[in-house]
Design a protein around this motif. Structure first.
Motif, PDB file in Angstrom:
ATOM      1  N   TYR B 179       0.850  -1.200   0.000  1.00 14.68           N
ATOM      2  CA  TYR B 179       0.000   0.000   0.000  1.00 14.68           C
ATOM      3  C   TYR B 179       0.888   1.253   0.000  1.00 14.68           C
ATOM      4  N   SER B 180       1.961   1.201   0.775  1.00 15.21           N
ATOM      5  CA  SER B 180       2.879   2.346   0.828  1.00 15.21           C
ATOM      6  C   SER B 180       3.450   2.630  -0.560  1.00 15.21           C
ATOM      7  N   ILE B 183       0.959   4.429  -2.711  1.00 15.80           N
ATOM      8  CA  ILE B 183       0.887   5.864  -2.395  1.00 15.80           C
ATOM      9  C   ILE B 183       2.086   6.604  -3.004  1.00 15.80           C
ATOM     10  N   ALA B 287      -1.042   3.752   5.066  1.00 11.44           N
ATOM     11  CA  ALA B 287      -1.022   2.338   4.687  1.00 11.44           C
ATOM     12  C   ALA B 287      -1.232   1.437   5.906  1.00 11.44           C
ATOM     13  N   CYS B 324      -1.498  12.050   0.658  1.00  8.64           N
ATOM     14  CA  CYS B 324      -1.251  10.603   0.767  1.00  8.64           C
ATOM     15  C   CYS B 324      -2.576   9.834   0.704  1.00  8.64           C
ATOM     16  N   PHE B 328      -3.563   7.190  -2.196  1.00  7.02           N
ATOM     17  CA  PHE B 328      -3.981   5.832  -1.849  1.00  7.02           C
ATOM     18  C   PHE B 328      -5.312   5.490  -2.532  1.00  7.02           C
ATOM     19  N   VAL B 335      -5.027  -1.556  -4.660  1.00  6.51           N
ATOM     20  CA  VAL B 335      -5.246  -1.897  -3.251  1.00  6.51           C
ATOM     21  C   VAL B 335      -6.020  -3.218  -3.168  1.00  6.51           C
TER      22      VAL B 335
END
Lengths: 112, 350
Positions: B179-180, B183, B287, B324, B328, B335
């Motif tokens: 997830y990081s 982003i 995240a 952020c 995301f 995701v």
């Protein structure tokens, strides 16, 4: 040209490492190219362009030296030098002499 | 087989030099009676030796050498220039202009063979060194890749060690790391930075190793004192990872110390605000929280995706950096893919 051309096959062969095959090949090419080399000299003279005459005289100088014609190469070198200094006029006689020399050598080489 | 390029406007010289080159053995001559044509050939072919006459129409030997040397990768290829005996000035210019050696007219076979062989030996040496350098470079790349893989694995295993003491799972580490990365991609960070955060994010909670079990594993709510101890994991993580020479571990230290900071300054341990919080910390906060919310724990049910998204949106500018959160949510398809790929009951490979 003061001196007659004398074929010094031994010295040419020595330079070619004794290789008869290369010698024969070069003789054939010289004889084959003699007309076009004479024509190129004449054209350069007629053009009045010193750079052209300089280049053609240089080529002929190399050719004559290849066949160990030191006096002929010296004459060609003189034409080359004068042309390098910008002189074309007055070189007609010397150019005719070089053409004659080229044909003389071709005749000697052809006679074998 | 050496590729020998011969350029001379005189046919008889071309023939003579070609014959001499063939006598050298293991050579393949390529002939040109015009320097411009030869130069064009050199754009897509690499000779091992160039033999060039000085006096030629349109472009003399000096100009040819200079143009040849300007082509990419042709700087060190040996060049022999043919000059007349009386052209000393030309020879000086040629030496300065990049010729390696000379041949004088009329060409002498002994001299020609010696000089040409020397030049070809030089070329053989160059090629050997280049091959060796390339081989070494490949070897270094391979070894470096191995070490990087090992580093990645160790980081993952150390991160797992911390998580083992926690109800969270290995899959959580994988999900929050990916997830990081999503982003980072949404924020237009470079590929190198995206890769760096993917590898550094798993270290965010490594400091939990230093938190006593009775706090870390406590089923109920923590007392204020216990929570203070728990908060110490951010500093502990940084302590563990700081001053490393590895870029990934340096990034891990930054993530560890800053992932509980909040955008409005109410987070810990430093109460940093907005862009005072390192970017990687702001990214990992989103995240990590999203994955914690949407995962089932012994003490809580998993939140629905909608509720978790709403939580992120409500937290814009408060808990989270709005950019952020936006990045995301913009990567939502990815995701969902990651949630599928790294499920709690399975442990896919890194």
């Amino acid at each position: 040209m003061a001196e007659l051309f004398v074929l010094d096959k031994a010295s040419i062969l020595e330079r070619l490492g004794g290789d008869e095959e290369i010698f024969t090949m070069m003789v054939d090419m010289f004889v084959q190219d003699v007309d076009s080399n004479c024509a190129a000299l004449a054209a350069a003279l007629a053009s009045g362009d010193p750079a052209a005459l300089h280049r053609e005289a240089h080529t002929v100088k190399g050719l004559l030296a290849t066949f160990s014609d030191e006096s002929g190469a010296a004459e060609a070198g003189a034409v080359e030098q004068l042309a390098r200094d910008g002189l074309v006029e007055g070189q007609a006689e010397a150019v005719a002499g070089l053409q004659q020399r080229l044909r003389e050598i071709a005749a000697v080489l052809s006679a074998g | 087989m050496h590729n020998v390029l011969i350029i001379d406007d005189s046919d008889i010289n071309l023939t003579l030099i070609k014959a001499l080159v063939l006598k050298l053995g293991d050579c393949s001559p390529t002939l040109f009676d015009h320097p411009l044509a030869a130069l064009e050939w050199c754009r897509s072919n690499v000779p091992d030796l160039v033999i060039v006459d000085y006096m030629m129409p349109d472009m003399d030997g000096l100009k040819f050498i200079s143009a040849f040397r300007a082509l990419h990768g042709r700087n060190e290829i040996p060049v022999l220039m043919i000059t007349a005996n009386d052209q000393k000035d030309v020879r000086y210019d040629a030496l300065l202009g990049g010729a390696n050696d000379f041949l004088t007219k009329p060409i002498d076979r002994v001299e020609f063979s010696a000089r040409a062989r020397n030049m070809l030996s030089l070329r053989t040496g160059q090629k050997y060194l280049a091959d060796r350098a390339e081989h070494l470079s490949v070897l270094v790349d391979e070894r470096t890749a191995e070490i990087r893989e090992r580093e990645k694995e160790l980081i993952f295993r150390i991160s797992r060690a911390a998580e083992f003491r926690d109800p969270e799972t290995g899959a959580h580490i994988q999900r929050m790391a990916h997830y990081s990365q999503i982003i980072a991609l949404g924020l237009d960070l470079s590929l190198a930075q995206q890769k760096l955060i993917l590898e550094a994010a798993p270290m965010h909670d490594v400091g939990k190793i230093g938190i006593p079990d009775y706090i870390l594993l406590k089923p109920g709510k923590l007392t204020p004192e216990e929570f203070e101890v728990m908060k110490g994991h951010a500093r502990l993580g940084q302590e563990l990872l700081k001053d490393s020479r590895s870029e990934v571990i340096q990034a891990g230290a930054e993530v560890a110390i800053s992932h509980h900071e909040k955008y409005d300054g109410t987070g810990y341990p430093h109460g940093l605000k907005g862009h005072q919080i390192p970017l990687f910390g702001r990214i990992v906060a989103v995240a990590d929280v999203f994955d914690a919310l949407t995962s089932e724990r012994p003490y809580k049910r998993a939140w629905s995706l909608d509720d978790a998204c709403k939580y992120l949106e409500d937290g814009r500018g408060k808990h989270f950096d709005p950019m952020c959160v936006e990045a995301f949510l913009a990567g939502w398809e990815h995701v969902l893919d990651i949630r599928q790929r790294f499920r709690d009951e399975e442990m896919p490979q890194i």
